[in-house]
Design a protein around this motif. Structure first.
Motif, PDB file in Angstrom:
ATOM      1  N   GLY A 280      26.310   7.607  42.195  1.00  0.00           N
ATOM      2  CA  GLY A 280      25.258   8.462  41.657  1.00  0.00           C
ATOM      3  C   GLY A 280      25.231   8.356  40.133  1.00  0.00           C
ATOM      4  O   GLY A 280      24.169   8.202  39.526  1.00  0.00           O
TER       5      GLY A 280
ATOM      6  N   SER B  51      30.107  10.722  41.844  1.00  0.00           N
ATOM      7  CA  SER B  51      30.636  10.486  40.499  1.00  0.00           C
ATOM      8  C   SER B  51      30.659   8.998  40.144  1.00  0.00           C
ATOM      9  O   SER B  51      30.764   8.651  38.971  1.00  0.00           O
TER      10      SER B  51
ATOM     11  N   LYS C 213      30.441   7.673  46.418  1.00  0.00           N
ATOM     12  CA  LYS C 213      30.712   8.904  45.673  1.00  0.00           C
ATOM     13  C   LYS C 213      29.627   9.189  44.636  1.00  0.00           C
ATOM     14  O   LYS C 213      29.170   8.276  43.944  1.00  0.00           O
TER      15      LYS C 213
ATOM     16  N   ARG D 221      22.925  17.512  35.494  1.00  0.00           N
ATOM     17  CA  ARG D 221      23.348  16.179  35.013  1.00  0.00           C
ATOM     18  C   ARG D 221      22.213  15.182  35.179  1.00  0.00           C
ATOM     19  O   ARG D 221      21.995  14.323  34.315  1.00  0.00           O
TER      20      ARG D 221
ATOM     21  N   THR E  60      18.119  16.163  45.448  1.00  0.00           N
ATOM     22  CA  THR E  60      18.314  17.470  46.085  1.00  0.00           C
ATOM     23  C   THR E  60      19.808  17.695  46.171  1.00  0.00           C
ATOM     24  O   THR E  60      20.546  16.817  46.651  1.00  0.00           O
ATOM     25  N   GLY E  61      20.269  18.851  45.725  1.00  0.00           N
ATOM     26  CA  GLY E  61      21.704  19.135  45.738  1.00  0.00           C
ATOM     27  C   GLY E  61      22.001  20.373  44.925  1.00  0.00           C
ATOM     28  O   GLY E  61      21.167  21.285  44.827  1.00  0.00           O
ATOM     29  N   SER E  62      23.181  20.374  44.309  1.00  0.00           N
ATOM     30  CA  SER E  62      23.626  21.586  43.620  1.00  0.00           C
ATOM     31  C   SER E  62      22.991  21.706  42.228  1.00  0.00           C
ATOM     32  O   SER E  62      22.524  20.724  41.648  1.00  0.00           O
TER      33      SER E  62
ATOM     34  N   ALA F 269      24.377  11.567  50.761  1.00  0.00           N
ATOM     35  CA  ALA F 269      25.595  12.360  50.558  1.00  0.00           C
ATOM     36  C   ALA F 269      26.754  11.702  51.301  1.00  0.00           C
ATOM     37  O   ALA F 269      26.586  11.174  52.400  1.00  0.00           O
TER      38      ALA F 269
ATOM     39  N   LYS G 156      20.997   6.761  47.529  1.00  0.00           N
ATOM     40  CA  LYS G 156      22.388   7.183  47.699  1.00  0.00           C
ATOM     41  C   LYS G 156      22.458   8.483  48.498  1.00  0.00           C
ATOM     42  O   LYS G 156      22.166   9.561  47.989  1.00  0.00           O
TER      43      LYS G 156
ATOM     44  N   THR H 271      20.575  12.332  47.775  1.00  0.00           N
ATOM     45  CA  THR H 271      20.346  13.398  48.770  1.00  0.00           C
ATOM     46  C   THR H 271      21.629  14.165  49.109  1.00  0.00           C
ATOM     47  O   THR H 271      22.732  13.647  48.959  1.00  0.00           O
TER      48      THR H 271
HETATM   49  P1  ADP Z   1      26.123  19.528  47.532  1.00  0.00           P
HETATM   50  O1  ADP Z   1      27.274  18.645  47.915  1.00  0.00           O
HETATM   51  O2  ADP Z   1      26.471  20.949  47.372  1.00  0.00           O
HETATM   52  O3  ADP Z   1      24.884  19.258  48.324  1.00  0.00           O
HETATM   53  P2  ADP Z   1      26.047  17.978  45.100  1.00  0.00           P
HETATM   54  O4  ADP Z   1      25.149  18.189  43.936  1.00  0.00           O
HETATM   55  O5  ADP Z   1      27.493  17.903  44.870  1.00  0.00           O
HETATM   56  O6  ADP Z   1      25.654  19.134  46.084  1.00  0.00           O
HETATM   57  O7  ADP Z   1      25.630  16.657  45.888  1.00  0.00           O
HETATM   58  C1  ADP Z   1      24.296  16.254  46.077  1.00  0.00           C
HETATM   59  C2  ADP Z   1      24.198  14.757  45.879  1.00  0.00           C
HETATM   60  O8  ADP Z   1      24.482  14.455  44.518  1.00  0.00           O
HETATM   61  C3  ADP Z   1      25.219  13.966  46.705  1.00  0.00           C
HETATM   62  O9  ADP Z   1      24.619  12.757  47.163  1.00  0.00           O
HETATM   63  C4  ADP Z   1      26.300  13.692  45.688  1.00  0.00           C
HETATM   64  O10 ADP Z   1      27.087  12.565  46.012  1.00  0.00           O
HETATM   65  C5  ADP Z   1      25.471  13.450  44.437  1.00  0.00           C
HETATM   66  N1  ADP Z   1      26.227  13.572  43.180  1.00  0.00           N
HETATM   67  C6  ADP Z   1      27.340  14.302  42.938  1.00  0.00           C
HETATM   68  N2  ADP Z   1      27.768  14.127  41.674  1.00  0.00           N
HETATM   69  C7  ADP Z   1      26.910  13.265  41.089  1.00  0.00           C
HETATM   70  C8  ADP Z   1      26.798  12.677  39.782  1.00  0.00           C
HETATM   71  N3  ADP Z   1      27.674  12.932  38.805  1.00  0.00           N
HETATM   72  N4  ADP Z   1      25.777  11.831  39.556  1.00  0.00           N
HETATM   73  C9  ADP Z   1      24.853  11.577  40.501  1.00  0.00           C
HETATM   74  N5  ADP Z   1      24.917  12.065  41.752  1.00  0.00           N
HETATM   75  C10 ADP Z   1      25.917  12.909  42.051  1.00  0.00           C
END
Ligand code: ADP
Length: 477
Positions: free
Chosen positions: A208, A205, A203, A231, A223-225, A173, A171, A145
Motif C-alpha cells: 500500500g 505498510s 501488507k 496517510r 476504504t479503511g480506517s 486487505a 491491493k 480495500t
Molecule cells: P482496517 O484494517 O480497519 O479496515 P486499515 O486502514 O488498516 O483498516 O486497512 C485498509 C486497507 O489499507 C488495507 O488494504 C490495508 O492493508 C491498507 N493499508 C494499511 N496501511 C497502509 C499504508 N500505510 N499505506 C497504504 N495502505 C495501507
C-alpha cells in the motif's frame, strides 16, 4: 496447497505464501496467498502505466463485453464464491451469497455504463464556436480495500475504474485475499489485456505504501480506517493526485415514541449486529426517546436472545464470528471501557465457545449511555451498541448529529413530519427511515460527509466523478 499468486502485467507471479484463516474455525486454512513486495508493487504500477494508452482508447464494446462476462460468471458461481467469502471473513452464508450477488450486479451495471458514456455539446458565448464537454479516464488508479466486504468493495471500485478506461493496481486487505483473487482471475480470463488490472496482495505498510509513494498513480480510491485514510490523503496531495476516502462511521439510529416497536427493533438489531457489526454503516448509537425507551430495551433484549452466534457456514447462524483476534480484542476492550464509563451492560458481551475454535462474541447492548462516552464517539467495528436515552425528537436529532462522522443515519418513526425533518437535517451522506442504517442499493451513490468520507461518491453513475476527468474542447466553426 496451491499458492494463489499475484497478477502483474498479465502474468501470475509468486511470492511468500500467507495462510488465509477461517475466523469460524482457526484450524481451517482457506488457502495460501502470495505476499507481494514493494518491488512487485512497482512492477504492477509500471505495467498499468504501459497498458493505459491502449486501454483508455479501447472500444466501449470490448469493455462492456469483459465486464458483462465477469458479471455473468460471478452470478453463476454465487454459491461457491459466497461460501468462500463467509469462510474467509466470517459473515453468514446468506450474507456472503448476498454480497456476491451484489458484486455481480455491480459489474453488470458498469458493463451497461460503458455503453452509456456521453458528453455535452453546448453553444459558446462567442460566435461561430462550438464547445464539447467530455469525460476521459484519469490514468492508473490505485485501489486499496478493507476486509469487511471482501467482494463488494473490490467490485464497486474495479468495475467503474475499468468501465471508464482506467488501468488498475489493486491491493486487497491482507485478511481476505480469497474473493479478490477470484474476481481478478475471472476478469483476467474474461479477456482483459495484459497490465490493465494488476493484483498485489500484501501488507499495507509495504505494498500500500509503495502505491502511495508512486508518482505514476493518478488516482487512489481507499476504504479503511481513518488513520490510513489520512496517510492516503497526505501522500496524494504531495503527488497532486485525485483521491477518494471512505472511512469510519458512528452512525445513529433514532427511535421515537411513535415508532412501530417491531420495525424499530428489527432495524436496530440489523444495524447494530448483522455482519457481526463489522460494517462502516452499522449503528452503534441507538438514540431512544423516553416514552418508548423501556419497552424498546425490553424488546431488544428478547430479540437478542433469539440471535444464534455460531460458525458462519452453519445453517441457522444469524451472527458469525468476529474477523480475527485483533478485532476481538478491540471489541472486548470497548466493552470494558463502556462499563468503566458507567454505561450498563444490559445484554451479551461475553466471549463464547462453539464446536470449532473461532472468535465468537455474544452481541452486546449497553443502556444508560451518554453521547460523551468513548463507546458513543469512537468506532468499535464489532457487535457492540449503546442505547442513549433522550427527551424528545429535537434532542434526538442534536445527539444524532453530535459526532465527528457522517456516513449513515437512521430513524424509526410513524410521523411524516419527523421523518421529513430528519431526512433534511441529518448530517450524513445516507439517511434511512424505518430501515437499518446499513444495507444499500448498488445503483445509487454511496458515501458520507464530515470525518467519514472525502471526495466524490462511489457507485451508480456518480462514480464517473472520480474515475474520469473532464475535458472542455472549443472548435471554430
Ligand atoms: P482496517 O484494517 O480497519 O479496515 P486499515 O486502514 O488498516 O483498516 O486497512 C485498509 C486497507 O489499507 C488495507 O488494504 C490495508 O492493508 C491498507 N493499508 C494499511 N496501511 C497502509 C499504508 N500505510 N499505506 C497504504 N495502505 C495501507
Amino acid at each position: 496447497m496451491t499458492l494463489h499468486q499475484n497478477l502483474i502485467a498479465g502474468e501470475w507471479v509468486g511470492g511468500d505464501g500467507v495462510a488465509n484463516i477461517n475466523p469460524s474455525n482457526t484450524n481451517d486454512v482457506v488457502g495460501e496467498y502470495a505476499r507481494a513486495s514493494a518491488e512487485d508493487a512497482k512492477a504492477a504500477i509500471a505495467a498499468a502505466k504501459a497498458a493505459f494508452p491502449a486501454w483508455s482508447r479501447s472500444g466501449i464494446l470490448e469493455r462492456h463485453a469483459i465486464l458483462k462476462k465477469t458479471a455473468d460468471e460471478i452470478m453463476a458461481r454465487k454459491d461457491e464464491l459466497g461460501r468462500l467469502l463467509s469462510r474467509e471473513e466470517g459473515k453468514t452464508l446468506a450474507e456472503g451469497i448476498g454480497e456476491t450477488v451484489r458484486a455481480g450486479q455491480i459489474f453488470d451495471f458498469f458493463a451497461g455504463e460503458c455503453l452509456r458514456l456521453a458528453g455535452e455539446v453546448v453553444p459558446s458565448v462567442r460566435p461561430n464556436i462550438g464547445v464539447e464537454i467530455t469525460r476521459e479516464p484519469v490514468g492508473v488508479v490505485g485501489i486499496i480495500t478493507p476486509w469487511n466486504f471482501p467482494i463488494a468493495i473490490p467490485a464497486w471500485k474495479i468495475a467503474p475504474a475499468l468501465a471508464y478506461g482506467n488501468t488498475v493496481v489493486f491491493k486487497p486487505a491482507e485478511l481476505v485475499p480469497g474473493c479478490s483473487w477470484a474476481i481478478v482471475d475471472i476478469l483476467h480470463r474474461a479477456g482483459l489485456p495484459k497490465g490493465v488490472l494488476n493484483l498485489v496482495m500484501g501488507k499495507g505498510s509495504v505494498v500500500g505504501q509503495a502505491m502511495l509513494d508512486s508518482p505514476d498513480i493518478q488516482a487512489i480510491t481507499f476504504t479503511g480506517s481513518v488513520g490510513t485514510g489520512k496517510r492516503v490523503a497526505t501522500a496524494s496531495v504531495e503527488h497532486n493526485r485525485k483521491f477518494q476516502l471512505e472511512m469510519g462511521g458512528k452512525n445513529p439510529f433514532v427511535v421515537l415514541d411513535d415508532a412501530d416497536l417491531s420495525v424499530a427493533v428489527e432495524a436496530a438489531v440489523n444495524s447494530a449486529f448483522f455482519s457481526t457489526g463489522q460494517r462502516c454503516t452499522a449503528s452503534s448509537r441507538i438514540i431512544v426517546t423516553e416514552g418508548i425507551h423501556d419497552r424498546f430495551v425490553a424488546a431488544m433484549g428478547e430479540r437478542m436472545q433469539g440471535l444464534v452466534v455460531d460458525d458462519a457456514l452453519k445453517a441457522g447462524t444469524h451472527i458469525g464470528p468476529v474477523v480475527d483476534q485483533g478485532q476481538l480484542n478491540q471489541d472486548t476492550d470497548y466493552i470494558a471501557i463502556g462499563k468503566q464509563e458507567g454505561a450498563q451492560l444490559a445484554f451479551g458481551g461475553e466471549l463464547i465457545t462453539r464446536d470449532t475454535p473461532g472468535f465468537y462474541l455474544q452481541p452486546a447492548l449497553f443502556t444508560e449511555a451518554t453521547n460523551a462516552m468513548r463507546i458513543s464517539r469512537e468506532e468499535i467495528f464489532g457487535p457492540v451498541a449503546a442505547v442513549i436515552r433522550v427527551k424528545d425528537y429535537d434532542e434526538a436529532l442534536a445527539v444524532a448529529n453530535d459526532t465527528p462522522f457522517g456516513l449513515s443515519s437512521g430513524i424509526a418513526t410513524t410521523s411524516l413530519k419527523h421523518a421529513t425533518h430528519f431526512k433534511r437535517n441529518a448530517e450524513a451522506g445516507m439517511v434511512m427511515v424505518n430501515l437499518p442504517t446499513a444495507g444499500v442499493d448498488f445503483h445509487v451513490p454511496f458515501g458520507g460527509r464530515k470525518g467519514s468520507s472525502y471526495g466524490p461518491r462511489e457507485q451508480g453513475k456518480y462514480a464517473a466523478e472520480f474515475y474520469t476527468t473532464v475535458k472542455t474542447a472549443y472548435t471554430l466553426a
